[in-house]
Design a protein around this motif. Structure first.
Motif, PDB file in Angstrom:
ATOM      1  N   ARG A  38      45.943  47.075  11.805  1.00 32.09           N
ATOM      2  CA  ARG A  38      47.077  47.366  10.929  1.00 32.09           C
ATOM      3  C   ARG A  38      47.079  46.525   9.657  1.00 32.09           C
ATOM      4  O   ARG A  38      47.709  46.903   8.675  1.00 32.09           O
ATOM      5  N   TRP A  84      50.618  53.526  16.190  1.00 32.92           N
ATOM      6  CA  TRP A  84      49.257  53.095  15.843  1.00 32.92           C
ATOM      7  C   TRP A  84      48.285  53.429  16.968  1.00 32.92           C
ATOM      8  O   TRP A  84      47.153  53.860  16.714  1.00 32.92           O
ATOM      9  N   ALA A 132      44.879  51.207   7.260  1.00 30.39           N
ATOM     10  CA  ALA A 132      46.294  51.492   7.051  1.00 30.39           C
ATOM     11  C   ALA A 132      46.508  52.751   6.225  1.00 30.39           C
ATOM     12  O   ALA A 132      47.375  53.578   6.534  1.00 30.39           O
TER      13      ALA A 132
END
Length: 200
Positions: A116, A102, A122
């Motif tokens: 997230r 990420w 996402a």
């Protein structure tokens, strides 16, 4: 009394935050029903398609497998003699993205404030990942099977063939591929209607 006020205030805050969380789709097996329930998700999926070339039906099928569209999904807790000792990884959110990956996405995409547990972020992450899979390992973005294997094993793991020793993963990847195909057939029937922004 001050302590009690703080406890009550914290409890109310948690209830309000929980109320703001987007509920998983009522009918996750039908992509049209998903987007009719969550119209903003369709816009986000389309943005990821336009930005990264990631087909809507493939990203959605992969997300279904990863989190069942739950914003706070995590790997299950591990136990030793009924004592919890942590999770298998730090994966979290709709895309079950790991912290390190990420962080790479936030840096490379310029989306530095991405979360997230935000659907828009996402699915953009998944599009970014699929685009890199295509560049690094030559897997078509339309190939739900190969894309999911890369997503699960990482680009290096896939190149080393780590997936070939995991029969269970190959089975799951075929399920993702089959769901993507079903989603594609469903999406063909409702895409124009969704793009017009009405569900009549």
């Amino acid at each position: 009394m001050r302590t009690m006020d703080k406890v009550v205030g914290l409890g109310l805050t948690m209830v309000l935050l929980a109320g703001c969380a987007t509920a998983p789709p009522r009918n996750p097996e039908n992509i049209c029903a998903i987007f009719e329930q969550h119209g903003g998700w369709h816009q986000s999926a389309n943005k990821a398609r336009e930005k990264w070339g990631a087909p809507v039906h493939v990203t959605m099928a992969m997300m279904y497998q990863e989190s069942s569209f739950r914003h706070d999904a995590r790997p299950p807790m591990r136990y030793f003699l009924f004592i919890p000792y942590g999770r298998a990884s730090d994966a979290y959110g709709y895309a079950q993205a790991k912290k390190a990956t990420w962080a790479d996405y936030r840096r490379e995409s310029g989306n530095g404030w991405a979360d997230r547990d935000d659907f828009d972020d996402a699915i953009d992450f998944m599009g970014w990942y699929m685009n890199k899979t295509s560049k690094i390992n030559g897997i078509s973005k339309w190939d739900g099977y190969g894309q999911y294997l890369n997503y699960h094993e990482g680009w290096g793991g896939y190149r080393r063939g780590s997936h070939l020793r995991k029969g269970w993963l190959l089975t799951i990847s075929r399920k993702v591929e089959a769901r993507a195909q079903r989603y594609a057939e469903q999406y063909w029937q409702c895409k124009d209607r969704l793009n017009r922004g009405w569900f009549g």
